[in-house]
Design a protein around this motif. Sequence first.
Motif, PDB file in Angstrom:
ATOM      1  N   ASN A   9     -54.513 -17.237  24.241  1.00 31.93           N
ATOM      2  CA  ASN A   9     -54.186 -16.363  23.781  1.00 31.93           C
ATOM      3  C   ASN A   9     -54.592 -15.904  22.625  1.00 31.93           C
ATOM      4  N   ARG A  51     -51.186  -6.683  31.898  1.00 34.39           N
ATOM      5  CA  ARG A  51     -50.950  -6.663  30.102  1.00 34.39           C
ATOM      6  C   ARG A  51     -49.387  -5.736  30.166  1.00 34.39           C
ATOM      7  N   SER A  52     -50.033  -4.034  30.843  1.00 35.86           N
ATOM      8  CA  SER A  52     -48.430  -3.060  30.520  1.00 35.86           C
ATOM      9  C   SER A  52     -47.082  -4.307  31.711  1.00 35.86           C
ATOM     10  N   LEU A  54     -46.451  -7.035  31.534  1.00 38.70           N
ATOM     11  CA  LEU A  54     -45.866  -8.339  30.487  1.00 38.70           C
ATOM     12  C   LEU A  54     -44.913  -7.680  29.725  1.00 38.70           C
ATOM     13  N   GLU A  55     -45.186  -6.575  29.341  1.00 35.79           N
ATOM     14  CA  GLU A  55     -44.432  -5.662  28.221  1.00 35.79           C
ATOM     15  C   GLU A  55     -43.868  -4.789  29.002  1.00 35.79           C
ATOM     16  N   GLN A  58     -40.293  -7.903  29.621  1.00 41.92           N
ATOM     17  CA  GLN A  58     -40.095  -7.671  28.278  1.00 41.92           C
ATOM     18  C   GLN A  58     -39.148  -6.726  28.456  1.00 41.92           C
ATOM     19  N   GLN A  59     -38.988  -5.682  28.431  1.00 42.54           N
ATOM     20  CA  GLN A  59     -37.527  -4.812  28.618  1.00 42.54           C
ATOM     21  C   GLN A  59     -36.786  -4.999  29.188  1.00 42.54           C
ATOM     22  N   GLN A 120     -45.354 -13.650  32.333  1.00 39.06           N
ATOM     23  CA  GLN A 120     -46.134 -14.561  31.218  1.00 39.06           C
ATOM     24  C   GLN A 120     -47.309 -15.199  32.039  1.00 39.06           C
ATOM     25  N   TYR A 123     -49.296 -12.979  34.061  1.00 40.12           N
ATOM     26  CA  TYR A 123     -50.353 -12.369  33.044  1.00 40.12           C
ATOM     27  C   TYR A 123     -51.495 -13.609  32.570  1.00 40.12           C
TER      28      TYR A 123
END
Length: 444
Positions: A9, A51-52, A54-55, A58-59, A120, A123
């Motif tokens: 990371n 990456r998108s 993963l974000e 997370q929601q 994660q 990713y």
Amino acid sequence: MKQIKHNLNQWLSRCSFVGIMLVSGAGYAAPGLLDVYQMAVVHDATLAQARSDLEADQQQLVQARALLLPKVNATAGLSYPDIERNQNRQSLGLRLDQPLYNREAFSLFDEATIRINLAQLRYDNVAQNLMTRVSQAYFDLLLAQQTLSFAQAREAAEKIQWERAQAAFEVGLASRTDVLQTRSAYDLAMADRIEAENNVDISQEALRRLTGQPVLQVQTLPLEHNIAPDAALMRMAEQAGLANEFSQNLAVQIATEQQRLAEQGITTRQADRWFDVNLTLSHSRTECGGSDRDPLLCRSGNNTELAINATLPLYQGGLTSSRIDEARLRNQTAMTAVREAREQASLDARVSLRNLERGQARVNALREAVKSNEAFLEAAEEGYRVGLRNLIDVVTARSNVFNAQNNLAQAMQALVLEQLRLKQVLGQLQPDDLAQVDQLLIAP
């Protein structure tokens, strides 16, 4: 493994900054492998999608947590209990609902936690795959450049040989056959050079797709470099294969996390059979209006109510049982996927080990082949000058030299790439490994 993820990371963050600098014009004439990887981190669409994702995943934890938190609603109403008397009722209210016990909501929260871990891992897997994809594209261009260099040198040598044969033929010191043989070798060398130029262009385009900008030339790997596989890495791979333990392999971790998610899905579906307990707190204000108000139809005032309700599902038409059975079957599928991932990791490790062991031996053999073919070419040229060899021997010997050099370059690069692949199988691949590869390369 946590330390590896932390380092990865950190590298991705640093690569984003450096990649932006490279895109803005601070690039190298012949970038190293790590430089190209930094460019790809900024541009690669697959990594950007991961990456998108993963974000977005997370929601899901926020959404699952919302099922456990209170819900507050405001209400407003206007009604006419008696239209003829123009009587109306105006009401404002506030209601709070708080789950006290909801087994399904608790289970969904645990599911969301697992989904974030899974996202994660996916990713991280994409980031590791990007390293191997960039490395493969980089060395494809490097091999294409070296092949072109060999082809150009061979073409130049064959042209000189043809010109000499033609000049000797004109003064009667060579036969027409010699001229035809040298011209044929020159034409073939020219054709190989044209093909090599095309392969360079194709490799440049493949690397451009990853980086978003042209990489016209890369650093070279000298043929005299001694490339030895990492003995500690090979021992680690052997031990992992004997114990069938590939817990750090990202594909195995992803399959394991998916199996955990499937197990949690069984718990979630079983929760449909449990009771729910909810607390409700409401407060309302009612105002009555109209020319002739009837207190029996409308009464002004405040009303506050506190209630605790329990709900137990008794029969849902077989829906709950079917969902539980489905979740159990999906868990069996996930368990099989874990076993398959481990077996694939074990196979990949064994294949990489064999490739490294035999690859090192092949590099040593090809290095000796280059030396022996160069010596034979020198002897053939000398023998042709004194009349002990014919011209076809010289042409064949020169072709063998360039073929041996090209095969050696390909074997050396394959050895470097195989070591990176083995590190990926073991879950050890990091951007620092690309920096170590750069130490083997030199500017052209």
